[in-house]
Motif scaffolding. Sequence first.
Motif, PDB file in Angstrom:
ATOM      1  N   THR A  65      20.337  21.594  79.511  1.00 29.02           N
ATOM      2  CA  THR A  65      20.067  21.232  81.334  1.00 29.02           C
ATOM      3  C   THR A  65      19.310  20.379  81.322  1.00 29.02           C
ATOM      4  OG1 THR A  65      17.894  22.817  81.189  1.00 29.02           O
ATOM      5  CG2 THR A  65      20.088  24.125  81.104  1.00 29.02           C
ATOM      6  N   SER A  66      18.771  20.030  82.674  1.00 26.77           N
ATOM      7  CA  SER A  66      17.954  19.080  83.041  1.00 26.77           C
ATOM      8  C   SER A  66      16.608  19.571  83.250  1.00 26.77           C
ATOM      9  CB  SER A  66      18.519  17.994  84.347  1.00 26.77           C
ATOM     10  OG  SER A  66      18.595  19.204  85.255  1.00 26.77           O
ATOM     11  N   TRP A  67      16.605  20.918  83.248  1.00 27.30           N
ATOM     12  CA  TRP A  67      15.206  21.531  83.416  1.00 27.30           C
ATOM     13  C   TRP A  67      14.129  21.406  82.485  1.00 27.30           C
ATOM     14  CZ3 TRP A  67      14.798  22.850  88.172  1.00 27.30           C
ATOM     15  CH2 TRP A  67      15.754  23.401  89.204  1.00 27.30           C
ATOM     16  N   HIS A  68      13.035  21.468  82.991  1.00 28.76           N
ATOM     17  CA  HIS A  68      11.623  21.780  82.209  1.00 28.76           C
ATOM     18  C   HIS A  68      11.295  22.756  82.580  1.00 28.76           C
ATOM     19  CE1 HIS A  68      12.131  17.245  81.671  1.00 28.76           C
ATOM     20  NE2 HIS A  68      11.328  17.300  80.629  1.00 28.76           N
ATOM     21  N   VAL A  69      10.841  23.726  81.792  1.00 25.71           N
ATOM     22  CA  VAL A  69      10.405  25.020  81.700  1.00 25.71           C
ATOM     23  C   VAL A  69       8.977  25.093  81.759  1.00 25.71           C
ATOM     24  CG1 VAL A  69      10.455  27.496  80.997  1.00 25.71           C
ATOM     25  CG2 VAL A  69      12.364  26.102  80.960  1.00 25.71           C
ATOM     26  N   ALA A  70       8.090  25.378  82.336  1.00 22.72           N
ATOM     27  CA  ALA A  70       6.722  25.762  82.374  1.00 22.72           C
ATOM     28  C   ALA A  70       6.616  27.275  82.268  1.00 22.72           C
ATOM     29  CB  ALA A  70       6.006  25.231  83.672  1.00 22.72           C
ATOM     30  N   LEU A  71       5.941  27.467  81.256  1.00 25.92           N
ATOM     31  CA  LEU A  71       5.831  29.157  80.723  1.00 25.92           C
ATOM     32  C   LEU A  71       4.541  29.654  80.601  1.00 25.92           C
ATOM     33  CD1 LEU A  71       7.410  31.747  79.752  1.00 25.92           C
ATOM     34  CD2 LEU A  71       7.314  30.807  77.465  1.00 25.92           C
ATOM     35  N   ALA A  72       4.146  30.539  81.347  1.00 18.38           N
ATOM     36  CA  ALA A  72       2.911  31.162  81.514  1.00 18.38           C
ATOM     37  C   ALA A  72       2.737  32.653  81.223  1.00 18.38           C
ATOM     38  CB  ALA A  72       2.241  30.847  82.689  1.00 18.38           C
ATOM     39  N   GLU A  73       1.648  33.156  80.447  1.00 21.13           N
ATOM     40  CA  GLU A  73       1.386  34.511  80.477  1.00 21.13           C
ATOM     41  C   GLU A  73       0.184  34.731  81.140  1.00 21.13           C
ATOM     42  OE1 GLU A  73      -0.222  37.372  76.998  1.00 21.13           O
ATOM     43  OE2 GLU A  73       0.949  35.554  76.399  1.00 21.13           O
ATOM     44  N   LEU A  74       0.417  35.564  82.336  1.00 20.61           N
ATOM     45  CA  LEU A  74      -0.805  35.610  83.200  1.00 20.61           C
ATOM     46  C   LEU A  74      -1.494  37.092  83.152  1.00 20.61           C
ATOM     47  CD1 LEU A  74       1.252  34.673  86.425  1.00 20.61           C
ATOM     48  CD2 LEU A  74       0.141  33.259  84.781  1.00 20.61           C
ATOM     49  N   GLY A  75      -1.108  38.113  82.269  1.00 16.66           N
ATOM     50  CA  GLY A  75      -1.590  39.255  82.366  1.00 16.66           C
ATOM     51  C   GLY A  75      -1.169  40.285  83.544  1.00 16.66           C
ATOM     52  N   MET A  76      -1.676  41.285  83.541  1.00 16.74           N
ATOM     53  CA  MET A  76      -1.095  42.335  84.404  1.00 16.74           C
ATOM     54  C   MET A  76      -1.707  42.415  85.881  1.00 16.74           C
ATOM     55  SD  MET A  76      -0.826  45.357  81.385  1.00 16.74           S
ATOM     56  CE  MET A  76      -0.392  46.504  82.619  1.00 16.74           C
ATOM     57  N   GLY A  77      -1.289  42.729  86.934  1.00 13.87           N
ATOM     58  CA  GLY A  77      -1.624  42.893  88.100  1.00 13.87           C
ATOM     59  C   GLY A  77      -1.058  42.028  89.161  1.00 13.87           C
ATOM     60  N   ALA A  78      -0.787  42.654  90.400  1.00 13.64           N
ATOM     61  CA  ALA A  78      -0.281  41.856  91.296  1.00 13.64           C
ATOM     62  C   ALA A  78      -1.168  40.887  91.985  1.00 13.64           C
ATOM     63  CB  ALA A  78       0.392  42.773  92.535  1.00 13.64           C
ATOM     64  N   GLU A  79      -2.289  41.254  92.020  1.00 11.40           N
ATOM     65  CA  GLU A  79      -3.478  40.221  92.699  1.00 11.40           C
ATOM     66  C   GLU A  79      -3.725  39.000  91.953  1.00 11.40           C
ATOM     67  OE1 GLU A  79      -7.023  42.131  94.102  1.00 11.40           O
ATOM     68  OE2 GLU A  79      -5.827  43.545  95.540  1.00 11.40           O
ATOM     69  N   ARG A  80      -3.692  39.399  90.560  1.00  7.55           N
ATOM     70  CA  ARG A  80      -3.923  38.453  89.671  1.00  7.55           C
ATOM     71  C   ARG A  80      -2.745  37.530  89.410  1.00  7.55           C
ATOM     72  NH1 ARG A  80      -7.121  37.850  84.907  1.00  7.55           N
ATOM     73  NH2 ARG A  80      -5.833  36.430  83.295  1.00  7.55           N
ATOM     74  N   ALA A  81      -1.466  37.950  89.475  1.00  2.00           N
ATOM     75  CA  ALA A  81      -0.229  37.113  89.609  1.00  2.00           C
ATOM     76  C   ALA A  81      -0.244  36.565  90.836  1.00  2.00           C
ATOM     77  CB  ALA A  81       0.933  38.101  89.498  1.00  2.00           C
ATOM     78  N   ALA A  82      -0.633  36.865  91.937  1.00  2.00           N
ATOM     79  CA  ALA A  82      -0.602  36.014  93.214  1.00  2.00           C
ATOM     80  C   ALA A  82      -1.521  34.829  93.047  1.00  2.00           C
ATOM     81  CB  ALA A  82      -0.825  36.911  94.396  1.00  2.00           C
ATOM     82  N   ALA A  83      -2.810  35.088  92.760  1.00  2.00           N
ATOM     83  CA  ALA A  83      -3.779  34.077  92.368  1.00  2.00           C
ATOM     84  C   ALA A  83      -3.302  32.803  91.270  1.00  2.00           C
ATOM     85  CB  ALA A  83      -4.936  34.640  92.090  1.00  2.00           C
ATOM     86  N   LEU A  84      -2.860  33.424  90.593  1.00  2.00           N
ATOM     87  CA  LEU A  84      -2.678  32.512  89.351  1.00  2.00           C
ATOM     88  C   LEU A  84      -1.465  31.723  89.491  1.00  2.00           C
ATOM     89  CD1 LEU A  84      -3.656  34.250  86.142  1.00  2.00           C
ATOM     90  CD2 LEU A  84      -4.838  32.390  87.030  1.00  2.00           C
ATOM     91  N   THR A  85      -0.285  32.241  90.204  1.00  2.00           N
ATOM     92  CA  THR A  85       0.724  31.610  90.723  1.00  2.00           C
ATOM     93  C   THR A  85       0.773  30.470  91.460  1.00  2.00           C
ATOM     94  OG1 THR A  85       2.181  33.583  90.057  1.00  2.00           O
ATOM     95  CG2 THR A  85       3.364  32.114  91.469  1.00  2.00           C
ATOM     96  N   THR A  86      -0.141  31.038  92.582  1.00  2.00           N
ATOM     97  CA  THR A  86      -0.574  29.943  93.550  1.00  2.00           C
ATOM     98  C   THR A  86      -1.252  28.808  92.792  1.00  2.00           C
ATOM     99  OG1 THR A  86      -1.073  31.503  95.285  1.00  2.00           O
ATOM    100  CG2 THR A  86      -2.015  29.383  95.554  1.00  2.00           C
ATOM    101  N   GLN A  87      -2.097  28.735  91.914  1.00  2.00           N
ATOM    102  CA  GLN A  87      -2.747  27.796  91.365  1.00  2.00           C
ATOM    103  C   GLN A  87      -1.763  27.042  90.451  1.00  2.00           C
ATOM    104  OE1 GLN A  87      -4.674  28.339  87.189  1.00  2.00           O
ATOM    105  NE2 GLN A  87      -6.623  28.313  88.517  1.00  2.00           N
ATOM    106  N   LEU A  88      -0.580  27.796  89.714  1.00  2.00           N
ATOM    107  CA  LEU A  88       0.104  26.852  89.063  1.00  2.00           C
ATOM    108  C   LEU A  88       1.240  26.181  89.856  1.00  2.00           C
ATOM    109  CD1 LEU A  88       0.908  29.706  86.305  1.00  2.00           C
ATOM    110  CD2 LEU A  88      -0.204  27.446  85.964  1.00  2.00           C
ATOM    111  N   ILE A  89       1.606  26.678  90.880  1.00  2.00           N
ATOM    112  CA  ILE A  89       2.493  26.100  91.956  1.00  2.00           C
ATOM    113  C   ILE A  89       1.872  24.886  92.451  1.00  2.00           C
ATOM    114  CG2 ILE A  89       3.638  26.103  94.102  1.00  2.00           C
ATOM    115  CD1 ILE A  89       4.212  29.189  93.721  1.00  2.00           C
ATOM    116  N   ASN A  90       0.485  24.887  92.899  1.00  2.00           N
ATOM    117  CA  ASN A  90      -0.101  23.776  93.255  1.00  2.00           C
ATOM    118  C   ASN A  90      -0.392  22.713  92.271  1.00  2.00           C
ATOM    119  OD1 ASN A  90      -0.324  24.968  95.826  1.00  2.00           O
ATOM    120  ND2 ASN A  90      -2.638  25.831  95.410  1.00  2.00           N
TER     121      ASN A  90
END
Length: 279
Positions: free
Chosen positions: A49-74
């Motif tokens: 594929t032409s994709w690069h994959v950025a793989l992250a292990e965030l830990g558990m919980g929706a609030e943590r996921a939201a905060a770290l996903t925002t950081q990684l998207i930016n």
Amino acid sequence: MTMPDTQPTVLVLTALPLEYAAVRVHVEEREERVHRDGTRVEVGRLPDTSWHVALAELGMGAERAAALTTQLINWLRPEAVLFVGVAGSLKDDIEIGDVVVGTKVYEVHGGKQTPDGFLVRPEALPGSHALEQAARSAVRDMPDVRAHFVPIATGDVVLADAESEIALLIRGNYNDAGAIEMEGSGALQAAHLSGQLNALVVRGISDRADAKKHKADASGSQQRAAKQAAAVTVAVMHKHRPREGSSDSEEGPQRATYGGDHVDFRGGTFHGPVTGKQS
């Protein structure tokens, strides 16, 4: 902090080490990168594929996921976000080892407690239509995968009692949900607030969210479920295409800042002079 080169990137998120490991085996030429705040990803290529994959292990919980996903998207500016891992089944016909693709994700804890009881205030975000369609197409050619396209419930609880208050709440108010997990709504909310960013939750079923959960886990069901979810995720990435005009290492000039005031145009083709102005 060194930023990744411009390239079509899919951000694949997990909560647990076994979920991360199940996806990681599919990614080649991995390189670890560290955000200035300490969050780590491995960036590599998805073969064929032409994709690069950025793989992250965030830990558990929706609030943590939201905060770290925002950081990684930016930071990484991906074209798509996939949250991948295991979940508990909420339906008799969704069995251990099956894969659930979230057509939408419910956040099940919102509401108002009154003298007459708890009044639910449902919140739901849809999964990406494009990624869902890619998943539907992909699983048709995966005879070893039994997939379900249904809503997923997110709650900050490990559900191991089918008759508990939270289980009754979900059955009474989110009765079309096929699985329960702990991070999906946070990741989808971050993707939604970042603009038109494709996002999807893919979960392998590791237990039935009942009192037998610990027996299922002890049997190796989490590893099997994570492997199935990872296989579907990889198949989705093979089906889904980068946006037209996306840059990668083989198409178009790479433009990335480095060394403070310098700009790197290596790989570019120019006709005529290029003038830089120092302010």
